[in-house]
Design an enzyme around this catalytic site. Sequence first.
Site, PDB file in Angstrom:
ATOM      1  N   ASP A  99     -33.235  18.421  67.091  1.00  0.00           N
ATOM      2  CA  ASP A  99     -33.590  17.423  68.089  1.00  0.00           C
ATOM      3  C   ASP A  99     -32.345  16.719  68.652  1.00  0.00           C
ATOM      4  OD1 ASP A  99     -36.024  15.959  69.137  1.00  0.00           O
ATOM      5  OD2 ASP A  99     -34.931  14.256  68.323  1.00  0.00           O
TER       6      ASP A  99
ATOM      7  N   ASP B 120     -38.352  21.123  62.488  1.00  0.00           N
ATOM      8  CA  ASP B 120     -37.692  20.255  63.465  1.00  0.00           C
ATOM      9  C   ASP B 120     -36.774  19.298  62.705  1.00  0.00           C
ATOM     10  OD1 ASP B 120     -37.226  18.870  65.951  1.00  0.00           O
ATOM     11  OD2 ASP B 120     -39.236  19.476  66.576  1.00  0.00           O
TER      12      ASP B 120
ATOM     13  N   GLU C  68     -31.271  21.338  70.724  1.00  0.00           N
ATOM     14  CA  GLU C  68     -31.767  20.783  71.987  1.00  0.00           C
ATOM     15  C   GLU C  68     -30.591  20.077  72.659  1.00  0.00           C
ATOM     16  OE1 GLU C  68     -35.190  17.724  73.683  1.00  0.00           O
ATOM     17  OE2 GLU C  68     -34.102  17.262  71.851  1.00  0.00           O
TER      18      GLU C  68
ATOM     19  N   HIS D 240     -43.201  20.429  74.277  1.00  0.00           N
ATOM     20  CA  HIS D 240     -44.005  19.206  74.128  1.00  0.00           C
ATOM     21  C   HIS D 240     -43.479  18.036  74.967  1.00  0.00           C
ATOM     22  CE1 HIS D 240     -40.565  18.728  71.620  1.00  0.00           C
ATOM     23  NE2 HIS D 240     -40.840  17.447  71.435  1.00  0.00           N
ATOM     24  N   ASP D 241     -42.336  18.220  75.616  1.00  0.00           N
ATOM     25  CA  ASP D 241     -41.762  17.144  76.438  1.00  0.00           C
ATOM     26  C   ASP D 241     -41.913  17.409  77.934  1.00  0.00           C
ATOM     27  OD1 ASP D 241     -40.773  15.723  74.216  1.00  0.00           O
ATOM     28  OD2 ASP D 241     -38.911  16.880  74.206  1.00  0.00           O
TER      29      ASP D 241
HETATM   30  C1  GLC Z   1     -36.386  15.080  71.743  1.00  0.00           C
HETATM   31  C2  GLC Z   1     -37.820  15.419  71.445  1.00  0.00           C
HETATM   32  C3  GLC Z   1     -38.696  14.347  72.020  1.00  0.00           C
HETATM   33  C4  GLC Z   1     -38.336  13.038  71.357  1.00  0.00           C
HETATM   34  C5  GLC Z   1     -36.847  12.739  71.477  1.00  0.00           C
HETATM   35  C6  GLC Z   1     -36.449  11.677  70.504  1.00  0.00           C
HETATM   36  O1  GLC Z   1     -36.110  15.110  73.101  1.00  0.00           O
HETATM   37  O2  GLC Z   1     -38.123  16.705  71.891  1.00  0.00           O
HETATM   38  O3  GLC Z   1     -40.056  14.635  71.861  1.00  0.00           O
HETATM   39  O4  GLC Z   1     -39.069  11.995  71.929  1.00  0.00           O
HETATM   40  O5  GLC Z   1     -36.055  13.854  71.179  1.00  0.00           O
HETATM   41  O6  GLC Z   1     -36.520  12.168  69.189  1.00  0.00           O
END
Ligand code: GLC
Length: 540
Positions: free
Chosen positions: A199, A98, A241, A315-316
């Site tokens: 991310d 990540d 992402e 995980h979100d």
């Molecule tokens: C992304 C991650 C999330 C995190 C955010 C800030 O959306 O998947 O878990 O809180 O970024 O890093």
Amino acid sequence: MQKKWWHDSVVYQIYPRSFQDSNGDGVGDIQGIISRLDYLKKLGIDALWLSPVFESPNDDNGYDISDYRNIMAEFGSMADMDDLIQSCNERGIRLIMDLVVNHTSDEHPWFIEAKKSKDNPYRDYYIWRDPVEGDVPNGLGSTFSGPAWEFDETTGQYYLHLFSKKQPDLNWENKKVREEVWDMMNFWLDKGIGGFRMDVIDLIGKQPDNEITGNGPKLHEYLQEMNKETFGKHDVMTVGETWGATPEIAKLYSDPKRDELSMVFQFEHIGLDEVPGKEKWDWQALDFKELKRIFSKWQTCFNGDGWNSLFWNNHDTPRIISRWGNDSEEYRELSGKMLATILHMQKGTPYIYQGEEIGMVNTPVQDVSQLDDIESLNMYHDRFAKGYSKEDILFSINKKGRDNARRPMHWNSEEHAGFTEGEPWLTLNPRVEEINVEQALSNPNSIFYHYQKLIELRKNNPIVVWGEYRELLPESDALYVYERSLDGESWLVVANFTEEIVDYDLVEQSPTEVILSNYEDLLQEGACLKLRPYEAIIFK
Ligand code: GLC
Ligand code: CA
């Protein structure tokens, strides 16, 4: 399109804190992951995406990194990490790390330096602005509630944080920042990893003064530079992402001719239970036809100029069976297999989030004290202060809160589900006896084996990877039906999203074979197929 290894791969996501504890401290760790690699190999996956394992004060569970070249002590050491990379590579599993470089932790040495003085050499690594009329520079808000600006007493300026105030945003316009990131990425690539999940990468081109956060003007320039300076020289996969991505935007990232990323995560299907234009917490009922419309749009928008990633949850997000399926004891397995079928028969690279393969479900809470996630906690206090009722707020959290996916993995039906011999860092979902790996492995009809078969189908049939997609019944309120075809062969996927029996006429098609189904037989009257609750069939 030049074929790459990730075109026919399936990726499994691990949230290390909750996967497997090996030393009884209640926190999952790297040795725990290593001890479960054979299980993952049995499932059939090709790559592992590891949520962050780097040194972090854990304000946002590792998404706030204080040292990119060291491992969080709770998870192990760099020697454990090297061990993991090697253990994966020995099994033909690629390890995807990540990459969290939109921001660092406020405990990262760069930020500690930066806030010392306005002329500190690291000052410009972050984004600082003067107060405006004694207040925040502008109205930008943080994803985790409240303003995106935090005042620093020492230097009298505000710094930007699009997430928590312990996650200051890096200033990507500064070439030194980019060079630091390239160095760090090359450090990991040299260790033999298989790629990066990036991310909130759509935010790195932000222009805070114009209140532009996502898709800023220099975003793609930075990604092309990144590709050239780092992973472009390696045979790895990269997935960004990108919350606001449309097909046009996704092509900018993933068209192979542009030398940026392999693919992106788009979230259009994820946002369906959110009132348009409002926050994720403003819930609305799901619209099934919209789901199909969005899937079909993404299945047909690329023509060698982009690639899809396929995912139901991470995980979100909440657990998919609790969202689009039915998490009652009666229908959990059936609906879990149905959801798996319709996703895994699509074109793109599928991702499985830990526990999805055994049908784990949401964990409703009755009180804020049962929560851990910073996003839910901040929202709780923010909305409570604004006058929302406790019931309203918990309703939203139980629907969408991130702790749903983050509760420890269920390995067996013993105390703490075999996750730990100590006290788990976060309470488990109560349905451990019913839902666990040991049980799933001993039942040949389990969701686990359904996933295993879907993965095998992808491995052995180019039609699943490359076949053209065509939707058949867009107007149906109950059925999702589509066809994949390649070189004169075609497969038909029929799925019932309801608890009712629904008819489907097979007159136009004459399937010769059932490839996979979640029931033992077919219910048919002549050419009319009677689809039972959550039935999903793949026909040839
Ligand atoms: C992304 C991650 C999330 C995190 C955010 C800030 O959306 O998947 O878990 O809180 O970024 O890093
Ligand atoms: Ca541990």
